[in-house]
Design a protein around this motif. Structure first.
Motif, PDB file in Angstrom:
ATOM      1  N   ASP A   1      25.246  40.098  67.316  1.00  0.00           N
ATOM      2  CA  ASP A   1      24.851  41.489  67.118  1.00  0.00           C
ATOM      3  C   ASP A   1      24.127  41.615  65.777  1.00  0.00           C
ATOM      4  O   ASP A   1      24.708  41.334  64.729  1.00  0.00           O
ATOM      5  CB  ASP A   1      26.098  42.376  67.134  1.00  0.00           C
ATOM      6  N   VAL A   2      22.858  42.028  65.805  1.00  0.00           N
ATOM      7  CA  VAL A   2      22.105  42.182  64.552  1.00  0.00           C
ATOM      8  C   VAL A   2      22.096  43.631  64.069  1.00  0.00           C
ATOM      9  O   VAL A   2      21.603  43.922  62.977  1.00  0.00           O
ATOM     10  CB  VAL A   2      20.653  41.678  64.710  1.00  0.00           C
ATOM     11  N   TYR A   3      22.654  44.535  64.869  1.00  0.00           N
ATOM     12  CA  TYR A   3      22.664  45.964  64.502  1.00  0.00           C
ATOM     13  C   TYR A   3      23.807  46.299  63.553  1.00  0.00           C
ATOM     14  O   TYR A   3      23.679  47.188  62.708  1.00  0.00           O
ATOM     15  CB  TYR A   3      22.776  46.804  65.774  1.00  0.00           C
ATOM     16  N   ASN A   4      24.897  45.575  63.673  1.00  0.00           N
ATOM     17  CA  ASN A   4      26.094  45.873  62.892  1.00  0.00           C
ATOM     18  C   ASN A   4      25.811  45.823  61.389  1.00  0.00           C
ATOM     19  O   ASN A   4      25.315  44.822  60.866  1.00  0.00           O
ATOM     20  CB  ASN A   4      27.208  44.877  63.228  1.00  0.00           C
ATOM     21  N   GLY A   5      26.117  46.911  60.706  1.00  0.00           N
ATOM     22  CA  GLY A   5      25.993  46.950  59.253  1.00  0.00           C
ATOM     23  C   GLY A   5      24.627  47.326  58.721  1.00  0.00           C
ATOM     24  O   GLY A   5      24.456  47.444  57.497  1.00  0.00           O
ATOM     25  N   VAL A   6      23.649  47.513  59.595  1.00  0.00           N
ATOM     26  CA  VAL A   6      22.312  47.863  59.111  1.00  0.00           C
ATOM     27  C   VAL A   6      22.323  49.281  58.542  1.00  0.00           C
ATOM     28  O   VAL A   6      22.682  50.240  59.235  1.00  0.00           O
ATOM     29  CB  VAL A   6      21.267  47.767  60.240  1.00  0.00           C
ATOM     30  N   LEU A   7      21.915  49.407  57.293  1.00  0.00           N
ATOM     31  CA  LEU A   7      21.813  50.721  56.656  1.00  0.00           C
ATOM     32  C   LEU A   7      20.403  51.246  56.874  1.00  0.00           C
ATOM     33  O   LEU A   7      19.432  50.690  56.371  1.00  0.00           O
ATOM     34  CB  LEU A   7      22.136  50.619  55.169  1.00  0.00           C
ATOM     35  N   LYS A   8      20.298  52.339  57.617  1.00  0.00           N
ATOM     36  CA  LYS A   8      18.993  52.891  58.009  1.00  0.00           C
ATOM     37  C   LYS A   8      18.636  54.057  57.100  1.00  0.00           C
ATOM     38  O   LYS A   8      19.413  54.997  56.963  1.00  0.00           O
ATOM     39  CB  LYS A   8      19.055  53.326  59.472  1.00  0.00           C
ATOM     40  N   ASP A   9      17.456  53.988  56.515  1.00  0.00           N
ATOM     41  CA  ASP A   9      17.018  55.049  55.602  1.00  0.00           C
ATOM     42  C   ASP A   9      16.250  56.146  56.310  1.00  0.00           C
ATOM     43  O   ASP A   9      16.417  57.328  56.010  1.00  0.00           O
ATOM     44  CB  ASP A   9      16.143  54.446  54.497  1.00  0.00           C
ATOM     45  N   TYR A  10      15.380  55.753  57.226  1.00  0.00           N
ATOM     46  CA  TYR A  10      14.544  56.734  57.922  1.00  0.00           C
ATOM     47  C   TYR A  10      14.666  56.499  59.422  1.00  0.00           C
ATOM     48  O   TYR A  10      14.342  55.416  59.926  1.00  0.00           O
ATOM     49  CB  TYR A  10      13.088  56.616  57.460  1.00  0.00           C
ATOM     50  N   THR A  11      15.161  57.511  60.143  1.00  0.00           N
ATOM     51  CA  THR A  11      15.361  57.411  61.577  1.00  0.00           C
ATOM     52  C   THR A  11      14.694  58.599  62.265  1.00  0.00           C
ATOM     53  O   THR A  11      14.283  59.572  61.620  1.00  0.00           O
ATOM     54  CB  THR A  11      16.857  57.393  61.932  1.00  0.00           C
ATOM     55  N   GLY A  12      14.609  58.527  63.596  1.00  0.00           N
ATOM     56  CA  GLY A  12      14.044  59.632  64.351  1.00  0.00           C
ATOM     57  C   GLY A  12      12.659  60.021  63.868  1.00  0.00           C
ATOM     58  O   GLY A  12      11.810  59.168  63.599  1.00  0.00           O
TER      59      GLY A  12
END
Length: 471
Positions: free
Chosen positions: A111-122
């Motif tokens: 799983d590469v999604y776990n722990g990803v801190l996203k700054d800009y979404t949507g």
């Protein structure tokens, strides 16, 4: 003790010292780029901006690529405060995701999604925010975390962009929001002018990605750009339902990654980046995607800008995982991918819908909906194909216009001279014909050719409206 015993001890001590020296070297390299710049410029900070410019589940691969890159950077020693992530974030928890909350980038991948801190979404994933973030202009961003690059004259910057592309542009989740090559280059030049970095490396995964830099990126900016494709060709998806190796059965019909992206990402997963140069990775990736002899089914990884940076070690930009210190190349697969493992990225939406139809029960609403979407997509593409020919015919008042669809400029020359004309043509093509970046805008080269001929813009806009209203 025998002489043989003394010899064995000496060999052991020598090996231990070499290992310690190499470990210390890697630690120092990481530390030198983990520390804020010192007075004498001996140290700098590594910064990274990762952007997936698409949305919707059939574009799974772009967000998977970006999440994988994030994991490599974090394991490599970059801090979250120095990594800025753009991704629409509609994939992990999509109703279509067979593994809710999980994103993988290869068939047997973690799983590469776990722990990803996203700054800009949507909706915050847009051109305006992206350009202001890399410029360090906090007042120019809206939505998201508000974080921007705060890099300085001693720092190394890594930008990785994965999305759809077309001649002269890259896409964003909003189809009408596009990043023009000229605008991107102007911002990079402004960063150089304001000393916002010491060195910069840019990786771009997109169709016709080379057109973002060809004839535009100057060699004296200390920027190296590496692209998935040259200025004239599509890029390719991989780990798709019809490719080998295939994804898990539940992902059949979707592509888990892009050929260029998974090549550099998987190379980085294994190697000690303190011992591998940018040039070495470039060669590995180019070799894995394929040779010039297979040009019909391959894209050609290309490079632009300051080639002196090819001598730099990757640790200076993406760090290095301490677990890879003892890596050896034995068994590492860098041979060319099979043609059967690649899918033209512009065909992926069709593959996705076809597989969805196959997997849905007969006469089910899901099957009927997928059939309708597939038919609509095929008809739309046919209309776009017919419209562009009519646009060219009406614009230049000639019947023989097919050469304008494929005509390219000489190597080293930018796609178009008048970028204002080019932007007007694209905007009109989108408005009147409904052209989108994943297919219709593949014809932007033809629009650029019209601009290069000096055809009157008003006349061409009228031709675009007329050609598409007929349909």
């Amino acid at each position: 003790m025998s002489s043989l015993g003394y010899f064995q001890i000496l060999v052991f001590l020598y090996a231990f010292l070499v290992f310690s020296a190499e470990s210390r070297k890697t630690q120092l390299q990481n530390n030198n780029y983990d520390t804020e710049s010192s007075e004498d410029g001996a140290k700098g900070t590594r910064w990274a901006v990762l952007i997936a410019g698409s949305k919707e589940f059939y574009n799974y691969r772009h967000q998977a690529d970006i999440c994988h890159a994030y994991q490599i950077l974090r394991k490599g020693g970059l801090k979250d405060e120095n990594i800025i992530v753009f991704m629409y974030d509609d994939i992990a928890f999509s109703p279509e995701n067979p593994r809710p909350g999980v994103i993988i980038n290869r068939p047997d991948g973690d799983d590469v999604y776990n722990g990803v801190l996203k700054d800009y979404t949507g909706e915050a994933v847009n051109v305006k925010n992206f350009l202001n973030v890399i410029l360090g202009n906090e007042s120019g961003v809206t939505g998201g975390s508000g974080r921007v690059l705060k890099s300085g004259p001693h720092d190394h910057v890594f930008i990785y962009y994965a999305d759809h592309g077309a001649p002269g542009l890259l896409g964003m989740p909003d189809d009408e929001d596009i990043l023009l090559a000229k605008d991107f280059i102007q911002v990079l030049e402004k960063m150089h002018q304001h000393k916002r970095y010491k060195k910069m490396v840019i990786y771009v995964e997109a169709c016709e990605a080379g057109s973002m830099f060809e004839g535009l990126l100057k060699k004296n900016l200390n920027i190296l750009a590496v692209t998935a494709s040259n200025a004239n060709e599509s890029s390719y998806g991989t780990y798709c339902g019809v490719t080998y190796p295939p994804p898990p059965p539940e992902y059949d019909g979707n592509c888990l990654g892009d050929a260029f992206s998974v090549s550099w990402l998987e190379d980085s997963d294994l190697h000690d980046m303190s011992k591998e140069t940018l040039k070495q990775q470039y060669q590995v990736v180019r070799r894995r995607i394929g040779s010039d002899a297979e040009s019909e089914m391959r894209s050609h990884v290309s490079r632009f800008g300051t080639e002196e940076l090819l001598k730099d070690y990757l640790v200076s930009y993406i760090g290095t995982n301490p677990e890879n210190e003892n890596f050896t190349s034995n068994g590492f697969i860098s041979s060319p991918m099979f043609n059967s493992s690649l899918v033209n990225t512009r065909d992926i939406p069709l593959l996705y819908l076809k597989k969805k139809i196959e997997k849905s029960p007969m006469d089910s609403p899901q099957r009927q909906e997928a059939q309708k979407k597939l038919l609509d997509e095929i008809n739309h593409r046919k209309q776009i194909d017919e419209s562009i020919t009519e646009i060219l015919r009406l614009s230049i008042k000639q019947n023989n216009v097919l050469n304008l669809l494929t005509s390219t400029r000489s190597t080293g020359k930018a796609l178009v001279d008048d970028w204002d004309c080019f932007k007007t043509m694209i905007t009109s093509f989108q408005k009147y014909c409904g052209a989108k970046v994943d297919y219709g805008l593949k014809y932007t080269r033809a629009l650029a050719n019209i601009c290069n001929m000096g055809v009157d813009m008003k006349q061409t806009v009228s031709a675009i409206e007329q050609a598409c209203s007929i349909k």
